[in-house]
Design a protein around this motif. Structure first.
Motif, PDB file in Angstrom:
ATOM      1  N   ILE A 171       0.832  -0.745  -0.020  1.00  0.00           N
ATOM      2  CA  ILE A 171       0.141  -0.271   0.080  1.00  0.00           C
ATOM      3  C   ILE A 171       0.654   1.367  -0.006  1.00  0.00           C
ATOM      4  N   HIS A 172       0.212   2.639  -0.454  1.00  0.00           N
ATOM      5  CA  HIS A 172       1.202   3.467  -1.141  1.00  0.00           C
ATOM      6  C   HIS A 172      -0.352   4.240  -0.128  1.00  0.00           C
ATOM      7  N   LEU A 173       0.015   4.855  -0.138  1.00  0.00           N
ATOM      8  CA  LEU A 173      -1.089   6.168   0.612  1.00  0.00           C
ATOM      9  C   LEU A 173      -1.073   7.426   0.210  1.00  0.00           C
ATOM     10  N   ILE A 174      -1.723   8.249  -0.226  1.00  0.00           N
ATOM     11  CA  ILE A 174      -1.947   9.296  -0.850  1.00  0.00           C
ATOM     12  C   ILE A 174      -3.028  10.100  -0.215  1.00  0.00           C
ATOM     13  N   SER A 175      -2.909  11.516   1.226  1.00  0.00           N
ATOM     14  CA  SER A 175      -3.662  11.735   1.499  1.00  0.00           C
ATOM     15  C   SER A 175      -3.774  13.441   1.593  1.00  0.00           C
ATOM     16  N   THR A 176      -5.069  14.215   0.786  1.00  0.00           N
ATOM     17  CA  THR A 176      -4.939  15.432   1.486  1.00  0.00           C
ATOM     18  C   THR A 176      -5.367  15.229   2.789  1.00  0.00           C
ATOM     19  N   SER A 177      -5.282  17.348   3.030  1.00  0.00           N
ATOM     20  CA  SER A 177      -5.390  16.722   4.392  1.00  0.00           C
ATOM     21  C   SER A 177      -5.355  18.890   4.799  1.00  0.00           C
ATOM     22  N   GLU A 178      -7.073  19.258   4.929  1.00  0.00           N
ATOM     23  CA  GLU A 178      -7.149  20.419   5.621  1.00  0.00           C
ATOM     24  C   GLU A 178      -6.980  20.709   6.921  1.00  0.00           C
ATOM     25  N   ILE A 179      -6.040  19.613   7.746  1.00  0.00           N
ATOM     26  CA  ILE A 179      -5.936  19.697   9.558  1.00  0.00           C
ATOM     27  C   ILE A 179      -4.299  19.357   8.780  1.00  0.00           C
ATOM     28  N   ASN A 180      -3.818  20.016  10.082  1.00  0.00           N
ATOM     29  CA  ASN A 180      -2.349  19.159  10.316  1.00  0.00           C
ATOM     30  C   ASN A 180      -1.813  18.299  10.336  1.00  0.00           C
ATOM     31  N   VAL A 181      -1.485  16.615   9.839  1.00  0.00           N
ATOM     32  CA  VAL A 181      -1.780  15.845   9.982  1.00  0.00           C
ATOM     33  C   VAL A 181      -0.140  15.031  11.132  1.00  0.00           C
ATOM     34  N   GLY A 182      -0.226  14.827  12.232  1.00  0.00           N
ATOM     35  CA  GLY A 182       0.885  14.427  13.232  1.00  0.00           C
ATOM     36  C   GLY A 182       2.058  13.399  12.504  1.00  0.00           C
ATOM     37  N   GLU A 183       3.299  12.687  13.554  1.00  0.00           N
ATOM     38  CA  GLU A 183       3.711  10.999  13.440  1.00  0.00           C
ATOM     39  C   GLU A 183       2.680  10.779  14.417  1.00  0.00           C
ATOM     40  N   LYS A 184       1.771  10.884  15.116  1.00  0.00           N
ATOM     41  CA  LYS A 184       1.413  10.280  16.118  1.00  0.00           C
ATOM     42  C   LYS A 184      -0.018   9.826  15.337  1.00  0.00           C
ATOM     43  N   TRP A 185      -0.317  10.422  14.469  1.00  0.00           N
ATOM     44  CA  TRP A 185      -1.547  10.122  13.679  1.00  0.00           C
ATOM     45  C   TRP A 185      -0.633   8.972  12.428  1.00  0.00           C
ATOM     46  N   LYS A 186       0.114   9.286  12.238  1.00  0.00           N
ATOM     47  CA  LYS A 186       0.217   8.765  10.441  1.00  0.00           C
ATOM     48  C   LYS A 186       0.846   8.029  11.222  1.00  0.00           C
ATOM     49  N   SER A 187       1.419   7.162  12.532  1.00  0.00           N
ATOM     50  CA  SER A 187       2.140   5.556  13.327  1.00  0.00           C
ATOM     51  C   SER A 187       0.921   4.746  13.178  1.00  0.00           C
ATOM     52  N   GLN A 188      -0.832   5.620  13.247  1.00  0.00           N
ATOM     53  CA  GLN A 188      -1.893   4.385  13.343  1.00  0.00           C
ATOM     54  C   GLN A 188      -1.885   3.516  11.954  1.00  0.00           C
ATOM     55  N   LEU A 189      -1.221   4.482  10.508  1.00  0.00           N
ATOM     56  CA  LEU A 189      -1.204   3.292   9.733  1.00  0.00           C
ATOM     57  C   LEU A 189       0.006   3.288   9.264  1.00  0.00           C
ATOM     58  N   LYS A 190       0.621   3.751   9.641  1.00  0.00           N
ATOM     59  CA  LYS A 190       2.616   2.886   9.155  1.00  0.00           C
ATOM     60  C   LYS A 190       2.205   1.370   9.022  1.00  0.00           C
ATOM     61  N   TYR A 232       0.643  -0.483   7.957  1.00  0.00           N
ATOM     62  CA  TYR A 232      -0.120  -0.795   6.807  1.00  0.00           C
ATOM     63  C   TYR A 232       0.031  -0.680   5.498  1.00  0.00           C
ATOM     64  N   CYS A 233       1.093   0.460   5.948  1.00  0.00           N
ATOM     65  CA  CYS A 233       1.480   1.278   4.074  1.00  0.00           C
ATOM     66  C   CYS A 233       3.030   1.261   3.969  1.00  0.00           C
ATOM     67  N   LYS A 234       3.147   1.258   2.667  1.00  0.00           N
ATOM     68  CA  LYS A 234       4.895   0.999   2.054  1.00  0.00           C
ATOM     69  C   LYS A 234       5.318   2.544   2.628  1.00  0.00           C
ATOM     70  N   THR A 235       4.444   3.484   1.776  1.00  0.00           N
ATOM     71  CA  THR A 235       4.559   4.519   1.923  1.00  0.00           C
ATOM     72  C   THR A 235       3.368   5.351   2.366  1.00  0.00           C
ATOM     73  N   ILE A 236       3.462   7.197   3.139  1.00  0.00           N
ATOM     74  CA  ILE A 236       2.414   7.698   3.427  1.00  0.00           C
ATOM     75  C   ILE A 236       2.853   9.459   2.682  1.00  0.00           C
ATOM     76  N   THR A 237       2.235   9.716   2.332  1.00  0.00           N
ATOM     77  CA  THR A 237       1.906  11.017   2.330  1.00  0.00           C
ATOM     78  C   THR A 237       0.761  11.345   2.256  1.00  0.00           C
ATOM     79  N   VAL A 238       1.127  12.637   2.503  1.00  0.00           N
ATOM     80  CA  VAL A 238       0.350  13.678   3.351  1.00  0.00           C
ATOM     81  C   VAL A 238      -0.038  15.358   2.672  1.00  0.00           C
ATOM     82  N   TYR A 239      -1.087  16.082   1.814  1.00  0.00           N
ATOM     83  CA  TYR A 239      -0.775  16.840   1.233  1.00  0.00           C
ATOM     84  C   TYR A 239      -1.751  18.159   2.110  1.00  0.00           C
ATOM     85  N   PRO A 240      -1.268  19.001   2.308  1.00  0.00           N
ATOM     86  CA  PRO A 240      -1.799  19.769   2.908  1.00  0.00           C
ATOM     87  C   PRO A 240      -2.709  20.604   1.977  1.00  0.00           C
TER      88      PRO A 240
END
Length: 392
Positions: free
Chosen positions: A42-61, A63-71
């Motif tokens: 899994i390669h997750l790409i998300s847009t986000s209206e709010i700041n996504v910190g490492e704590k939230w990313k850690s919940q998906l890590k 399951y995902c090979k890469t995680i990219t968030v575009y604010p």
């Protein structure tokens, strides 16, 4: 999550980062990713209206090979909406779509070279609709156009015009975007019937499920409340539901009946419903405690579309549920056996009094409701259709 076995590369694109799980689309994306990770890289790409910190990313890590968030910042939101005044696309598509993000996603896709792209919601479809180097699946989730039509029918003047315009734009876009994707999914048969495309029968139904933690034997807890309602309390269909409970149902019941309203971001309309009879919690860390604090779960859903996660969770936890025909059309539980149905205030009041007065009926709904959810709505079971689509 992965062994040395080679997995297909799956890019998952979401309009919101799938954590925390306080909104239906985020909960659906999170649990689907969790299941898909057993079968794909899994390669997750998300847009986000709010700041996504490492704590939230850690919940998906896990399951995902890469995680990219575009604010998406405030300026982008406004310009995105204004751009749609000159186009026929839905305003919510413009809200989430930005050329600067498109260019970055294009580069990412060239680098990853995915075997498949899974796009959650029409809001993010613009980013990949013109990518043709691999098959793509779009998850409509709900029929957004129908939800907007229902909101237009109950709104006042200027909002009515805005919602009517968005309803028309969404209807056209849901139809036109179909052609850009090889596979299509939606949450319920009811929602599928609201997509106006000649090939809509090709849309596969992929319901939501319940987390295993809701299906373990519930620990006994003190039921301080008679009724409970849960949900994102800034979401218009949920606001309408609790206003209906407090203003139309509670006056028909004894004054000692107590209601809990639990969920993130209560709006000003919700907050002013608080009284000696009505307790409003705001965000609850473990929503299971909110369900288990009451004797009955009540969900008078008149506006929304899709399958109500709140009903899946309440029934899984063994809380007797009362809801509308509209909500149960998507759920497909058996009335008077697994769930109780009401469509107006008098009937809701009657069903509540039945449950409070008839312990046998309450126990039957608890047992049959839990069995129904366990048999039909576990995440691994409901996600299998999606896994098969992406694999083939």
């Amino acid at each position: 999550m992965h062994s040395s076995k080679t997995y297909k590369k799956l890019v998952v694109i979401t309009s919101r980062f799938p954590f925390p799980l306080e909104k239906g689309d985020k909960l659906r994306a999170y649990h689907q990713i969790k299941e898909l990770a057993h079968h794909f890289e899994i390669h997750l790409i998300s847009t986000s209206e709010i700041n996504v910190g490492e704590k939230w990313k850690s919940q998906l890590k896990p399951y995902c090979k890469t995680i990219t968030v575009y604010p998406i910042n405030g300026f982008q939101k406004i310009t995105g909406l204004l751009r749609q005044l000159l186009s026929k696309k839905p305003f919510q598509v413009g809200y989430f779509y930005h050329l600067s993000i498109q260019q970055k996603i294009n580069k990412q896709l060239r680098r990853i070279q995915p075997d498949h792209i899974y796009c959650q919601l029409i809001r993010s479809a613009e980013y990949v609709k013109n990518y043709h180097d691999c098959p793509k699946t779009i998850d409509y989730m709900d029929a957004f156009s129908k939800g907007m039509e229902r909101r237009a029918n109950t709104a006042n003047w200027i909002y009515k015009l805005i919602f009517q315009s968005e309803h028309k734009r969404l209807t056209n876009y849901e139809n036109s975007i179909f052609e850009y994707f090889e596979h299509h999914t939606i949450i319920s048969k009811q929602d599928k019937n609201y997509i106006f495309h000649t090939l809509k029968e090709q849309i596969h139904i992929v319901p939501n499920g319940v987390d295993e933690s809701f299906l373990v034997s519930p620990s006994p807890s003190k039921q301080e409340f008679d009724l409970v309602f849960t949900g994102n309390m800034s979401y218009p269909p949920n606001i309408t539901a609790v206003q209906f409970i407090v203003e139309e149902v509670l006056p028909l019941l004894p004054k000692n009946i107590k209601l809990k309203i639990a969920g993130a971001s209560p709006s000003s309309e919700v907050l002013k419903l608080a009284s000696d009879q009505v307790h409003i919690t705001g965000f609850v860390e473990d929503i299971r405690t909110a369900y288990q604090s009451a004797k009955i779960f009540i969900a008078p859903m008149f506006l929304g579309t899709g399958l109500q996660n709140k009903l899946l969770e309440a029934m899984a936890l063994g809380i007797p549920c009362i809801t509308t025909s509209l909500a149960n059309n998507a759920l497909d539980a058996q009335p008077n056996h697994e769930i109780l149905i009401a469509d107006e205030a008098q009937t809701f009041a009657h069903q509540i009094q039945r449950l409070l007065a008839e312990p046998k009926l309450s126990q039957q709904l608890i047992e049959q409701g839990r069995s129904f959810i366990s048999a039909k709505y576990k995440w691994n079971k409901v996600t299998q259709t999606l896994v098969d689509l992406i694999k083939n």
